[in-house]
Design an enzyme around this catalytic site. Sequence first.
Site, PDB file in Angstrom:
ATOM      1  N   LYS A   1     -29.392 -34.891  16.489  1.00  0.00           N
ATOM      2  CA  LYS A   1     -28.480 -33.777  16.210  1.00  0.00           C
ATOM      3  C   LYS A   1     -27.925 -33.215  17.519  1.00  0.00           C
ATOM      4  CE  LYS A   1     -28.429 -28.984  14.454  1.00  0.00           C
ATOM      5  NZ  LYS A   1     -29.147 -27.933  13.689  1.00  0.00           N
TER       6      LYS A   1
ATOM      7  N   ASP B   1     -24.839 -23.450  18.290  1.00  0.00           N
ATOM      8  CA  ASP B   1     -24.861 -23.132  16.866  1.00  0.00           C
ATOM      9  C   ASP B   1     -24.786 -21.615  16.670  1.00  0.00           C
ATOM     10  OD1 ASP B   1     -25.160 -22.995  14.157  1.00  0.00           O
ATOM     11  OD2 ASP B   1     -27.271 -23.651  14.121  1.00  0.00           O
TER      12      ASP B   1
ATOM     13  N   LYS C   1     -24.907 -16.108  12.827  1.00  0.00           N
ATOM     14  CA  LYS C   1     -26.309 -15.771  13.051  1.00  0.00           C
ATOM     15  C   LYS C   1     -26.433 -14.344  13.587  1.00  0.00           C
ATOM     16  CE  LYS C   1     -28.165 -20.342  14.206  1.00  0.00           C
ATOM     17  NZ  LYS C   1     -29.162 -20.427  13.134  1.00  0.00           N
TER      18      LYS C   1
ATOM     19  N   ASP D   1     -29.422 -26.492  20.492  1.00  0.00           N
ATOM     20  CA  ASP D   1     -29.298 -27.155  19.192  1.00  0.00           C
ATOM     21  C   ASP D   1     -28.822 -28.617  19.314  1.00  0.00           C
ATOM     22  OD1 ASP D   1     -29.905 -26.799  16.521  1.00  0.00           O
ATOM     23  OD2 ASP D   1     -27.891 -26.146  15.958  1.00  0.00           O
TER      24      ASP D   1
ATOM     25  N   ASP E   1     -24.205 -22.196   8.305  1.00  0.00           N
ATOM     26  CA  ASP E   1     -25.261 -22.307   9.308  1.00  0.00           C
ATOM     27  C   ASP E   1     -26.207 -23.479   9.019  1.00  0.00           C
ATOM     28  OD1 ASP E   1     -26.663 -21.666  11.574  1.00  0.00           O
ATOM     29  OD2 ASP E   1     -27.703 -19.928  10.716  1.00  0.00           O
TER      30      ASP E   1
ATOM     31  N   GLU F   1     -25.555 -26.496   9.269  1.00  0.00           N
ATOM     32  CA  GLU F   1     -24.598 -27.482   9.754  1.00  0.00           C
ATOM     33  C   GLU F   1     -25.251 -28.780  10.222  1.00  0.00           C
ATOM     34  OE1 GLU F   1     -25.949 -25.298  11.626  1.00  0.00           O
ATOM     35  OE2 GLU F   1     -26.477 -26.513  13.361  1.00  0.00           O
TER      36      GLU F   1
ATOM     37  N   ARG G   1     -27.677 -30.626   8.961  1.00  0.00           N
ATOM     38  CA  ARG G   1     -27.823 -31.653   7.922  1.00  0.00           C
ATOM     39  C   ARG G   1     -26.474 -32.290   7.586  1.00  0.00           C
ATOM     40  NH1 ARG G   1     -30.506 -27.439   3.887  1.00  0.00           N
ATOM     41  NH2 ARG G   1     -31.057 -26.575   5.921  1.00  0.00           N
TER      42      ARG G   1
HETATM   43  N1  BES Z   1     -30.161 -24.867  14.482  1.00  0.00           N
HETATM   44  C1  BES Z   1     -30.681 -24.153  13.378  1.00  0.00           C
HETATM   45  C2  BES Z   1     -32.186 -24.276  13.252  1.00  0.00           C
HETATM   46  C3  BES Z   1     -33.023 -23.674  14.354  1.00  0.00           C
HETATM   47  C4  BES Z   1     -33.653 -22.458  14.181  1.00  0.00           C
HETATM   48  C5  BES Z   1     -33.247 -24.367  15.523  1.00  0.00           C
HETATM   49  C6  BES Z   1     -34.457 -21.936  15.183  1.00  0.00           C
HETATM   50  C7  BES Z   1     -34.020 -23.845  16.529  1.00  0.00           C
HETATM   51  C8  BES Z   1     -34.641 -22.633  16.362  1.00  0.00           C
HETATM   52  C9  BES Z   1     -30.052 -24.664  12.081  1.00  0.00           C
HETATM   53  O1  BES Z   1     -28.762 -25.147  12.177  1.00  0.00           O
HETATM   54  C10 BES Z   1     -29.989 -23.528  11.135  1.00  0.00           C
HETATM   55  O2  BES Z   1     -29.272 -22.608  11.387  1.00  0.00           O
HETATM   56  N2  BES Z   1     -30.772 -23.599  10.054  1.00  0.00           N
HETATM   57  C11 BES Z   1     -30.799 -22.584   9.076  1.00  0.00           C
HETATM   58  C12 BES Z   1     -30.689 -23.233   7.734  1.00  0.00           C
HETATM   59  C13 BES Z   1     -30.411 -22.281   6.602  1.00  0.00           C
HETATM   60  C14 BES Z   1     -29.051 -21.658   6.736  1.00  0.00           C
HETATM   61  C15 BES Z   1     -30.507 -23.046   5.297  1.00  0.00           C
HETATM   62  C16 BES Z   1     -32.127 -21.861   9.225  1.00  0.00           C
HETATM   63  O3  BES Z   1     -33.136 -22.488   9.546  1.00  0.00           O
HETATM   64  O4  BES Z   1     -32.141 -20.634   9.067  1.00  0.00           O
HETATM   65 ZN    ZN Z   2     -28.207 -25.849  14.012  1.00  0.00          ZN
HETATM   66 MN    MN Z   3     -27.310 -23.585  11.964  1.00  0.00          MN
END
Ligand code: BES
Ligand code: ZN
Ligand code: MN
Length: 489
Positions: A257, A262, A269, A280, A339, A341, A343
């Site tokens: 990835k 992000d 966020k 990220d 967010d 993104e 996947r």
């Molecule tokens: N890049 C984040 C996940 C992440 C969180 C990486 C903390 C490193 C530290 C990912 O893209 C994300 O935002 N995931 C969301 C998914 C949700 C919206 C379903 C999450 O984990 O909150």
């Molecule tokens: Zn992310």
């Molecule tokens: Mn995200």
Amino acid sequence: MIHLKSVDLKKEKVASLVIPVCEDKTVFDDEIIMSLIRKAKKFKEFKGDKNDEVTFYDLAEVKAERVIFIGLGKLEKIDREAMRAATGKAVKALIKKKLSNVLIAVPVAKKINMEMTSLLEAMLEGAYLGNHIFDRYKNEKKHTPVKKIDFLVKPDETRKYGRLSSRVYTICQGTILAREWVSMPSNDKRPERFARSIVALAKKENLKVTVLGEKELKQKKFGAIMAVAAGSRSKPRMVILEHNPKGSKKAVALVGKGVTFDSGGINLKPSAGMEEMKSDMSGAAAVAATLITAAKLKSGFRVIGILPIVENMPSGNASRPGDIIKTYDGKTVEIGNTDAEGRLILIDAISYGIKKYKPRTLIDMATLTGACVVALGEKIAGTFSFDDKLAEDIILSGRNTHERCWRLPLTEDYKELFKSDFADLNNMSSTRYGGAITAALFLSEFVKDTRWAHIDIAGPAYAKKESSYCGAGGTGFGVRLLCDLLDKL
Ligand code: BES
Ligand code: ZN
Ligand code: MN
């Protein structure tokens, strides 16, 4: 550079000699070293406990200017990670004292119940990785790395383990490359530039390089990647690196990835901690560094790295919640949350990798979910696979390199949670629980019958604080693990 050396301590001048000391057992058989340790243990400040450290100057027994004793703790507790921590801490202490040359004595492996190869590997890794400083953005460089790190071994061992030491060195260089990419701020690694930086290094190692730009991505219908990239002024890239040694057959594909920042997109966020989202792209950094390392090591296995690289930003062009996109595979996805993104870009990369290269095994590495960090904490990666053997191999490699992985389940019935009323799938689960699992299951919808594993490194890819052989920032998690794993698959 790191070297194995055999030195007559009585005759040869050494700037700093480091001797690891076990609290409750003699772990050397060299008379001089043993007598030095006895001397150190006479003082009550030093027992050989884990954080003990004491320095002696101008000792009569040896020509070393100073001898630094570092504690290893009790024998029972000493393992490979303890040795990494010990040499890492020793090198960091030398950096603080502005010392530039060091000779580190290697204990007798048998006496700490280890194989010489794994003992050396651990000691070299700790020292070399602990010597890395990320300060390219500071005008004033407070610290400089130790210039020369040598390891004191027996005369017959310098050649015997010479190849091992250069292999470890190369793998650590790869780890440091990944660390630097991750720590670099997002304004200096926007997708075009991050891709260029990967390509330049990959070409130097004679990897086959393919870059798909915005036009090709649109033309070839990478709908999910385009949807994530839509909000950013930077154009997306897909970088493909191939290590094709002669005579090798089916490939292992690694997908990483590569979100260079992000922000969350329109589902922005919260501001607390958002700066960490420069990390990220850690999956892409680990995969790219692994391919570069595999090429340097002239690995006999065919490996393909697939790196979707985008920036996730809000803007007038950004994808909206509720938008429906068509993926490379043809399935439609409703964007429940911009967010989620990671996947999205991963499924397009996975589908492409499978269609184009028909790999025997595909492993993706991604900072995918905060839920995985909630489940396993900041130091352990989540590991998912339908294939028990593959999951087990990953976990074993992680144990070897202390990049710990823990298997989480792929429970079919949870697929209910990302059904969409309007499209084939929703990228957002209908519940906030089990988020690491639902994200992995979402990916699994696109792997067909390929042997596949997913490693969620959202926790361990980035460290807020320094530790024994890593500074604050990118950790390079995954590079050593993948290098260990590739030889076994
Ligand atoms: N890049 C984040 C996940 C992440 C969180 C990486 C903390 C490193 C530290 C990912 O893209 C994300 O935002 N995931 C969301 C998914 C949700 C919206 C379903 C999450 O984990 O909150
Ligand atoms: Zn992310
Ligand atoms: Mn995200």
